[in-house]
Scaffold this motif. Structure first.
Motif, PDB file in Angstrom:
ATOM      1  N   ALA A 101      11.809 -10.351  50.679  1.00  0.00           N
ATOM      2  CA  ALA A 101      11.017 -11.460  51.212  1.00  0.00           C
ATOM      3  C   ALA A 101       9.688 -10.996  51.794  1.00  0.00           C
ATOM      4  CB  ALA A 101      11.822 -12.196  52.282  1.00  0.00           C
ATOM      5  N   PHE A 102       9.431  -9.710  51.737  1.00  0.00           N
ATOM      6  CA  PHE A 102       8.214  -9.160  52.355  1.00  0.00           C
ATOM      7  C   PHE A 102       6.945  -9.759  51.760  1.00  0.00           C
ATOM      8  CE2 PHE A 102       4.888  -5.817  52.198  1.00  0.00           C
ATOM      9  CZ  PHE A 102       4.604  -5.750  53.558  1.00  0.00           C
ATOM     10  N   VAL A 103       6.908  -9.873  50.426  1.00  0.00           N
ATOM     11  CA  VAL A 103       5.683 -10.329  49.762  1.00  0.00           C
ATOM     12  C   VAL A 103       5.286 -11.724  50.219  1.00  0.00           C
ATOM     13  CG1 VAL A 103       4.630 -10.901  47.539  1.00  0.00           C
ATOM     14  CG2 VAL A 103       6.093  -8.881  47.737  1.00  0.00           C
ATOM     15  N   SER A 104       6.233 -12.671  50.200  1.00  0.00           N
ATOM     16  CA  SER A 104       5.899 -14.047  50.589  1.00  0.00           C
ATOM     17  C   SER A 104       5.524 -14.134  52.069  1.00  0.00           C
ATOM     18  CB  SER A 104       7.075 -14.984  50.296  1.00  0.00           C
ATOM     19  OG  SER A 104       8.244 -14.547  50.959  1.00  0.00           O
ATOM     20  N   SER A 105       6.192 -13.350  52.912  1.00  0.00           N
ATOM     21  CA  SER A 105       5.879 -13.407  54.340  1.00  0.00           C
ATOM     22  C   SER A 105       4.507 -12.801  54.641  1.00  0.00           C
ATOM     23  CB  SER A 105       6.955 -12.673  55.150  1.00  0.00           C
ATOM     24  OG  SER A 105       7.060 -11.319  54.739  1.00  0.00           O
ATOM     25  N   VAL A 106       4.123 -11.787  53.863  1.00  0.00           N
ATOM     26  CA  VAL A 106       2.800 -11.176  54.050  1.00  0.00           C
ATOM     27  C   VAL A 106       1.694 -12.167  53.715  1.00  0.00           C
ATOM     28  CG1 VAL A 106       1.206  -9.483  53.034  1.00  0.00           C
ATOM     29  CG2 VAL A 106       3.438  -8.754  53.842  1.00  0.00           C
ATOM     30  N   VAL A 107       1.960 -13.062  52.766  1.00  0.00           N
ATOM     31  CA  VAL A 107       0.983 -14.107  52.441  1.00  0.00           C
ATOM     32  C   VAL A 107       0.662 -14.921  53.691  1.00  0.00           C
ATOM     33  CG1 VAL A 107       0.626 -16.241  51.148  1.00  0.00           C
ATOM     34  CG2 VAL A 107       1.655 -14.263  50.025  1.00  0.00           C
ATOM     35  N   ILE A 108       1.696 -15.306  54.421  1.00  0.00           N
ATOM     36  CA  ILE A 108       1.505 -16.084  55.649  1.00  0.00           C
ATOM     37  C   ILE A 108       0.813 -15.248  56.724  1.00  0.00           C
ATOM     38  CG2 ILE A 108       2.686 -17.409  57.439  1.00  0.00           C
ATOM     39  CD1 ILE A 108       2.875 -18.623  54.622  1.00  0.00           C
ATOM     40  N   ILE A 109       1.240 -14.008  56.862  1.00  0.00           N
ATOM     41  CA  ILE A 109       0.648 -13.117  57.880  1.00  0.00           C
ATOM     42  C   ILE A 109      -0.836 -12.910  57.630  1.00  0.00           C
ATOM     43  CG2 ILE A 109       0.647 -10.733  58.731  1.00  0.00           C
ATOM     44  CD1 ILE A 109       3.694 -10.724  58.246  1.00  0.00           C
ATOM     45  N   LEU A 110      -1.201 -12.729  56.367  1.00  0.00           N
ATOM     46  CA  LEU A 110      -2.613 -12.496  56.036  1.00  0.00           C
ATOM     47  C   LEU A 110      -3.460 -13.752  56.257  1.00  0.00           C
ATOM     48  CD1 LEU A 110      -2.358 -10.216  52.872  1.00  0.00           C
ATOM     49  CD2 LEU A 110      -2.935  -9.558  55.216  1.00  0.00           C
ATOM     50  N   HIS A 111      -2.846 -14.922  56.117  1.00  0.00           N
ATOM     51  CA  HIS A 111      -3.570 -16.153  56.452  1.00  0.00           C
ATOM     52  C   HIS A 111      -3.971 -16.139  57.927  1.00  0.00           C
ATOM     53  CE1 HIS A 111      -1.616 -18.669  52.974  1.00  0.00           C
ATOM     54  NE2 HIS A 111      -2.455 -17.737  52.548  1.00  0.00           N
ATOM     55  N   ILE A 112      -3.014 -15.786  58.769  1.00  0.00           N
ATOM     56  CA  ILE A 112      -3.273 -15.738  60.217  1.00  0.00           C
ATOM     57  C   ILE A 112      -4.333 -14.694  60.531  1.00  0.00           C
ATOM     58  CG2 ILE A 112      -2.221 -15.294  62.474  1.00  0.00           C
ATOM     59  CD1 ILE A 112       0.455 -16.239  61.231  1.00  0.00           C
ATOM     60  N   PHE A 113      -4.208 -13.532  59.878  1.00  0.00           N
ATOM     61  CA  PHE A 113      -5.168 -12.449  60.115  1.00  0.00           C
ATOM     62  C   PHE A 113      -6.573 -12.870  59.667  1.00  0.00           C
ATOM     63  CE2 PHE A 113      -7.431  -8.625  58.680  1.00  0.00           C
ATOM     64  CZ  PHE A 113      -7.385  -7.864  59.841  1.00  0.00           C
ATOM     65  N   HIS A 114      -6.632 -13.530  58.502  1.00  0.00           N
ATOM     66  CA  HIS A 114      -7.928 -13.957  57.972  1.00  0.00           C
ATOM     67  C   HIS A 114      -8.588 -14.997  58.857  1.00  0.00           C
ATOM     68  CE1 HIS A 114     -10.953 -15.066  54.974  1.00  0.00           C
ATOM     69  NE2 HIS A 114     -10.635 -16.344  55.211  1.00  0.00           N
ATOM     70  N   THR A 115      -7.772 -15.915  59.401  1.00  0.00           N
ATOM     71  CA  THR A 115      -8.329 -16.974  60.257  1.00  0.00           C
ATOM     72  C   THR A 115      -8.856 -16.416  61.565  1.00  0.00           C
ATOM     73  OG1 THR A 115      -6.757 -18.541  59.289  1.00  0.00           O
ATOM     74  CG2 THR A 115      -7.823 -19.185  61.345  1.00  0.00           C
ATOM     75  N   GLY A 116      -8.149 -15.445  62.120  1.00  0.00           N
ATOM     76  CA  GLY A 116      -8.600 -14.817  63.362  1.00  0.00           C
ATOM     77  C   GLY A 116      -8.340 -15.645  64.604  1.00  0.00           C
ATOM     78  N   ASP A 117      -7.507 -16.669  64.485  1.00  0.00           N
ATOM     79  CA  ASP A 117      -7.221 -17.504  65.652  1.00  0.00           C
ATOM     80  C   ASP A 117      -5.914 -18.245  65.416  1.00  0.00           C
ATOM     81  OD1 ASP A 117      -7.373 -18.851  68.031  1.00  0.00           O
ATOM     82  OD2 ASP A 117      -8.848 -20.323  67.340  1.00  0.00           O
ATOM     83  N   PHE A 118      -4.896 -17.883  66.177  1.00  0.00           N
ATOM     84  CA  PHE A 118      -3.569 -18.476  66.007  1.00  0.00           C
ATOM     85  C   PHE A 118      -3.513 -19.779  66.792  1.00  0.00           C
ATOM     86  CE2 PHE A 118       0.778 -17.264  64.595  1.00  0.00           C
ATOM     87  CZ  PHE A 118       1.429 -18.416  64.989  1.00  0.00           C
ATOM     88  N   THR A 119      -3.713 -20.894  66.083  1.00  0.00           N
ATOM     89  CA  THR A 119      -3.721 -22.206  66.728  1.00  0.00           C
ATOM     90  C   THR A 119      -2.526 -23.043  66.262  1.00  0.00           C
ATOM     91  OG1 THR A 119      -5.060 -23.167  64.965  1.00  0.00           O
ATOM     92  CG2 THR A 119      -6.243 -22.178  66.816  1.00  0.00           C
ATOM     93  N   ILE A 120      -2.317 -24.145  66.953  1.00  0.00           N
ATOM     94  CA  ILE A 120      -1.250 -25.070  66.562  1.00  0.00           C
ATOM     95  C   ILE A 120      -1.535 -25.632  65.170  1.00  0.00           C
ATOM     96  CG2 ILE A 120      -0.113 -27.254  67.083  1.00  0.00           C
ATOM     97  CD1 ILE A 120       0.639 -25.020  68.979  1.00  0.00           C
ATOM     98  N   ALA A 121      -2.825 -25.882  64.902  1.00  0.00           N
ATOM     99  CA  ALA A 121      -3.214 -26.412  63.594  1.00  0.00           C
ATOM    100  C   ALA A 121      -2.875 -25.413  62.482  1.00  0.00           C
ATOM    101  CB  ALA A 121      -4.702 -26.735  63.581  1.00  0.00           C
ATOM    102  N   LEU A 122      -3.117 -24.121  62.749  1.00  0.00           N
ATOM    103  CA  LEU A 122      -2.800 -23.095  61.760  1.00  0.00           C
ATOM    104  C   LEU A 122      -1.285 -22.991  61.554  1.00  0.00           C
ATOM    105  CD1 LEU A 122      -3.692 -20.776  59.914  1.00  0.00           C
ATOM    106  CD2 LEU A 122      -3.602 -19.251  61.898  1.00  0.00           C
TER     107      LEU A 122
END
Length: 333
Positions: A101-122
């Motif tokens: 499951a690492f690959v699919s979870s990294v997709v989500i992690i990289l979204h957060i990293f790319h955004t640079g701001d962990f918000t409720i909307a994200l």
């Protein structure tokens, strides 16, 4: 080069990716193409596998988001922080036995990293991507093609091969015919492996049913085949063809024409073996060493055939449609 073909799983993958990406884009989600990735990863060959993949990928993604929040918000959005997080994240997935499951979870992690701001909307965006991606995959995997017809084909072929094998043994016992090349033995191994694999796939496609008669049948036939392989050398290496060989040949002639899955007459044929043993006892004792060895091999063959039949004595049988196949006798062994 293999023949070009489009299988049902390929078709579902293409349709699933299209639907999930379309839905994610329609709802205005960021990184909407990732929904297609999640769908592709969740489509498996069986329903149970698909459910397991969705469960493990969802769990891994949630753990990944929690760790991303702690690392990125607590330390900073920096590649070194990402690397340190993955350094700890992977052992956790290994410990939970969900490393695929690492690959699919990294997709989500990289979204957060790319955004640079962990918000409720994200957070809502990523959960929505998972809902659409995994949900589409599960929905498409509800449909699985009916493979009963293919299982019946394997069943019929196994019966034909076993019949052919016993006929060849019978021919050898009657007249010492050694022209058989044994090709049925090689094909039987291949057919049994393919049949069990397909039957197991059928098991995995029924979420509440644990028993599969086809799988049990092919497993029994596989055990019987091991006995056939074990006793063949004892028969084909007979030093001489003795009078008792005709008794065994008659038994095999009867049994070979009554190999079927619709009923179960194993006990009937075990009783016939006892009759053969009794007839053995009435015949004169061997007068030469070669005759003694031949009789001993034949008697051992009978004992092995009793085991061959005993393996299947409790099997309740299968009644396939056989609409497209030539019917055989209603008996089975």
């Amino acid at each position: 080069m293999k023949r070009f073909s489009i299988g049902y799983r390929t078709l579902k993958t293409a349709i699933g990716a299209t639907i999930s990406i379309g839905l994610a884009e329609y709802f205005g989600l960021d990184f909407f193409t990732s929904a297609g990735i999640l769908t592709i990863l969740s489509i498996q060959t069986t329903k149970k596998q698909s459910l397991h993949e969705v469960y493990t990928r969802l769990l891994a993604s949630i753990i990944g988001m929690i760790m991303a929040f702690l690392f990125f918000e607590g330390v900073g959005y920096h590649p070194i922080v990402l690397g340190c997080m993955i350094l700890l994240y992977l052992p956790i997935l290994v410990m939970l036995n969900i490393i695929p499951a690492f690959v699919s979870s990294v997709v989500i992690i990289l979204h957060i990293f790319h955004t640079g701001d962990f918000t409720i909307a994200l957070l809502k965006n990523e959960l929505s991507l998972m809902l659409i991606g995994f949900g589409t995959g599960l929905a498409l995997n509800i449909y699985m093609p009916d493979i009963k017809h293919r299982l019946e084909q394997y069943l019929i072929r196994i019966e034909e091969l076993y019949t052919a094998i016993f006929v060849e043994i019978e021919k050898y016992l009657r007249n010492g015919d050694t022209s058989w090349d044994g090709k049925e033995l090689l094909e039987a191994v291949e057919v049994l492996n393919q049949a069990k694999s397909l039957a197991f796939q059928d098991v995995e496609n029924h979420l509440t049913r644990r028993e599969n008669l086809y799988y049990m049948y092919f497993d029994i036939r596989e055990q019987q085949f091991e006995i056939i392989e074990r006793v063949l050398p004892k028969i084909t290496d007979l030093p001489v063809i003795v009078e008792q060989a005709e008794l065994v040949a008659d038994f095999l002639a009867d049994m070979s024409q009554n190999i079927n899955s619709a009923g179960n007459t194993a006990n009937k044929y075990r009783e016939k073996l006892e009759v053969v043993k009794a007839e053995f006892a009435k015949l004169p004792l061997p007068t030469t060493h070669e005759n003694f060895l031949a009789m001993a091999s034949l008697y051992q063959f009978i004992e092995e055939m009793d085991l061959y039949l005993a393996i299947k004595k409790d099997f309740k049988g299968i009644s396939p449609s056989r609409k497209h196949f030539k019917k055989k006798s209603n008996a089975e062994n």
